[in-house]
Write a protein that holds these residues in place. Structure first.
Motif, PDB file in Angstrom:
ATOM      1  N   SER A   1      49.302  22.302  12.480  1.00  0.00           N
ATOM      2  CA  SER A   1      48.084  22.914  12.996  1.00  0.00           C
ATOM      3  C   SER A   1      47.632  24.003  12.024  1.00  0.00           C
ATOM      4  O   SER A   1      48.386  24.938  11.744  1.00  0.00           O
TER       5      SER A   1
ATOM      6  N   ARG B   1      43.354  29.152  12.450  1.00  0.00           N
ATOM      7  CA  ARG B   1      41.956  29.180  12.886  1.00  0.00           C
ATOM      8  C   ARG B   1      41.531  30.604  13.180  1.00  0.00           C
ATOM      9  O   ARG B   1      42.359  31.500  13.311  1.00  0.00           O
TER      10      ARG B   1
ATOM     11  N   ASN C   1      39.427  33.074  15.776  1.00  0.00           N
ATOM     12  CA  ASN C   1      38.894  33.200  17.128  1.00  0.00           C
ATOM     13  C   ASN C   1      37.707  34.158  17.084  1.00  0.00           C
ATOM     14  O   ASN C   1      37.889  35.375  16.977  1.00  0.00           O
TER      15      ASN C   1
ATOM     16  N   HIS D   1      36.132  14.765  30.203  1.00  0.00           N
ATOM     17  CA  HIS D   1      37.481  15.020  29.669  1.00  0.00           C
ATOM     18  C   HIS D   1      37.517  14.768  28.164  1.00  0.00           C
ATOM     19  O   HIS D   1      38.084  15.567  27.400  1.00  0.00           O
TER      20      HIS D   1
ATOM     21  N   ARG E   1      35.959  17.533  26.156  1.00  0.00           N
ATOM     22  CA  ARG E   1      36.821  18.710  26.024  1.00  0.00           C
ATOM     23  C   ARG E   1      37.943  18.487  25.007  1.00  0.00           C
ATOM     24  O   ARG E   1      38.297  19.391  24.247  1.00  0.00           O
ATOM     25  N   VAL E   2      38.517  17.294  25.006  1.00  0.00           N
ATOM     26  CA  VAL E   2      39.579  16.989  24.043  1.00  0.00           C
ATOM     27  C   VAL E   2      39.055  17.128  22.616  1.00  0.00           C
ATOM     28  O   VAL E   2      39.688  17.766  21.760  1.00  0.00           O
TER      29      VAL E   2
ATOM     30  N   ALA F   1      36.333  18.779  21.614  1.00  0.00           N
ATOM     31  CA  ALA F   1      35.888  20.149  21.352  1.00  0.00           C
ATOM     32  C   ALA F   1      37.058  21.055  21.002  1.00  0.00           C
ATOM     33  O   ALA F   1      36.946  21.916  20.099  1.00  0.00           O
ATOM     34  N   ARG F   2      38.188  20.888  21.685  1.00  0.00           N
ATOM     35  CA  ARG F   2      39.356  21.735  21.408  1.00  0.00           C
ATOM     36  C   ARG F   2      39.878  21.535  19.991  1.00  0.00           C
ATOM     37  O   ARG F   2      40.422  22.472  19.388  1.00  0.00           O
ATOM     38  N   LYS F   3      39.738  20.338  19.461  1.00  0.00           N
ATOM     39  CA  LYS F   3      40.221  20.065  18.110  1.00  0.00           C
ATOM     40  C   LYS F   3      39.337  20.719  17.045  1.00  0.00           C
ATOM     41  O   LYS F   3      39.761  20.871  15.893  1.00  0.00           O
TER      42      LYS F   3
ATOM     43  N   ASP G   1      36.901  23.628  17.774  1.00  0.00           N
ATOM     44  CA  ASP G   1      36.518  25.023  17.994  1.00  0.00           C
ATOM     45  C   ASP G   1      37.389  25.980  17.188  1.00  0.00           C
ATOM     46  O   ASP G   1      38.613  25.933  17.266  1.00  0.00           O
TER      47      ASP G   1
ATOM     48  N   ARG H   1      32.053  26.562  15.907  1.00  0.00           N
ATOM     49  CA  ARG H   1      32.377  26.718  17.325  1.00  0.00           C
ATOM     50  C   ARG H   1      31.916  25.474  18.084  1.00  0.00           C
ATOM     51  O   ARG H   1      30.865  24.903  17.793  1.00  0.00           O
TER      52      ARG H   1
ATOM     53  N   GLN I   1      32.024  24.574  22.287  1.00  0.00           N
ATOM     54  CA  GLN I   1      32.458  24.968  23.617  1.00  0.00           C
ATOM     55  C   GLN I   1      31.686  24.209  24.689  1.00  0.00           C
ATOM     56  O   GLN I   1      30.516  23.857  24.489  1.00  0.00           O
TER      57      GLN I   1
END
Length: 400
Positions: A73, A76, A78, A156, A159-160, A162-164, A166, A269, A271
């Motif tokens: 990973s 990143r 924030n 779902h 979201r999967v 987007a998380r990868k 953001d 970003r 979200q």
């Protein structure tokens, strides 16, 4: 970082009784070499013969692998806390090498072994992100998604994906590759079956919804002035985004790729909240006024067809798929420097083939009392003949 205690029997080890019996018989046989060795020594030490059935240990190791394996990973940024999230090395348990070590330990009486792991370093470290600043929003875009329970699997998937994405940082000259970042859309990666466009028709496929994330990010990168290296329109217009700003993706062949040609790092970003998918490109300063211009140059009417459906009552006719006209559109991006007042223009053409309108005609039994047929709920698709959208210094959001 765990210590697992198991008996040798639990790991598939056992005494080779037949071999041990032969050894003891040889010791008692006056003609055997083993007996002669025993007579010349005060005592004779025999290695305990062992059998090793690898299946119990293999099952344990595969479960450990399932629990602990993870890809590397990258570090990143924030933007909410202005903190750098450290990188994490990838880890993969080598089952077969560990089984070889366990086999050797069984035969030599070793009391413990260490599992073999392969570590993979992350490509982006926290050290590289120390100078990242997000003082300005370079570009942003928002699309809508359904909050209905019927769309739960698609949400779902949004979201999967987007998380990868953001918090991803692109240093000057670096490239964003959607398929490389999001990876293959499969169950192992957390994706579920949901509607996707295939050959102009909506069908269920793993990862349905990824294109909306790609389109939203493409539009934000477009208005941020990033260099678009690869982008493909859909085979039919998407209701969530205007013609010319969508971006189709399909692993591994159809991709969205863009490059950060700004002299400073940018943060991507992505979200989701309350039915809105929002992407932003953040960086040091907003230097350009960026305008999207789209003109519809031609419209092709859709055709209609009928298909028999035994799941529908006889005589019932419902809309299985709403037709969508085909469009040929010209699109431009005009980037004007606020420092020099010089502008550069990029032009391209998108072609959206027409989508056939499909009617389902029932061939089943008579309809039950109170039966209500349900068809494609999409409204008729329409598009403005001419559209402009602008983002830049002094504009909050998008000026249309």
């Amino acid at each position: 970082e765990q210590t697992l205690v198991r008996t040798r029997a639990e790991l598939g080890g056992s005494v080779d009784v037949e071999h041990l019996t032969r050894l003891l018989r040889d010791v008692q046989n006056p003609a055997s070499a083993l007996r002669r060795r025993a007579e010349s020594a005060e005592e004779l030490t025999l290695a305990l013969p062992v059998r090793f059935d690898a299946e119990p240990a293999r099952a344990l190791l595969l479960e450990l692998k399932r629990q602990h394996d993870h890809p590397p990973s990258d570090a990143r940024f924030n933007p909410d806390t202005r903190e750098v999230i450290p990188e994490r090395a990838g880890l993969s348990l080598d089952v077969w090498a560990t089984l070889d070590d366990l086999d050797d330990a069984m035969h030599h009486g070793a009391p413990e072994i260490a599992v073999r792991v392969v570590r993979t370093d992350a490509q982006r470290t926290a050290r590289e992100l120390r100078e990242v600043r997000v003082d300005a929003r370079l570009g942003d875009f928002e699309t809508r998604y359904s909050l209905n329970e019927s769309a739960a699997d698609r949400t779902h998937n949004l979201r999967v994906a987007a998380r990868k994405i953001d918090g991803l940082v692109l240093l000057p000259g670096e490239v964003f590759d959607f398929n490389a970042v999001v990876g293959e859309r499969n169950e192992a990666s957390g994706f579920r079956p949901a509607p996707v466009i295939a050959g102009g028709e909506l069908v269920d496929g793993l990862g349905g919804g990824a294109c909306q994330i790609a389109g939203t990010i493409h539009a934000a990168a477009f208005f941020a002035g990033l260099t678009i290296l690869e982008r493909h329109p859909h085979s039919r217009p998407s209701f969530y985004i205007k013609l010319g700003l969508d971006a189709a993706v399909s692993y591994p062949t159809i991709n969205l790729v863009f490059r950060n040609d700004h002299p400073f790092p940018v943060v991507i970003r992505m979200q989701l909240e309350g039915g809105a998918a929002r992407s932003e490109v953040l960086g040091l300063e907003q230097r350009d006024m960026v305008t999207f211009v789209r003109r519809v140059d031609g419209v092709t009417p859709y055709t209609e067809s009928e298909t028999q459906d035994s799941s529908l009552p006889s005589g019932v006719r419902v809309l299985g798929q709403r037709g969508v006209p085909g469009f040929r559109v010209s699109r431009w991006r005009i980037i004007r420097s606020m420092e020099s007042n010089q502008a550069r223009r990029e032009a391209s053409v998108d072609i959206y083939p027409p989508t056939t309108q499909i009617w389902r005609v029932g061939t089943g039994g008579p309809p039950p009392e109170g039966y209500v047929a349900e068809g494609d709920g999409h409204p008729e698709y329409t598009a403005d003949e001419y559209t402009t959208m602008t983002q830049g210094p002094g504009i909050r959001g998008t000026d249309t």
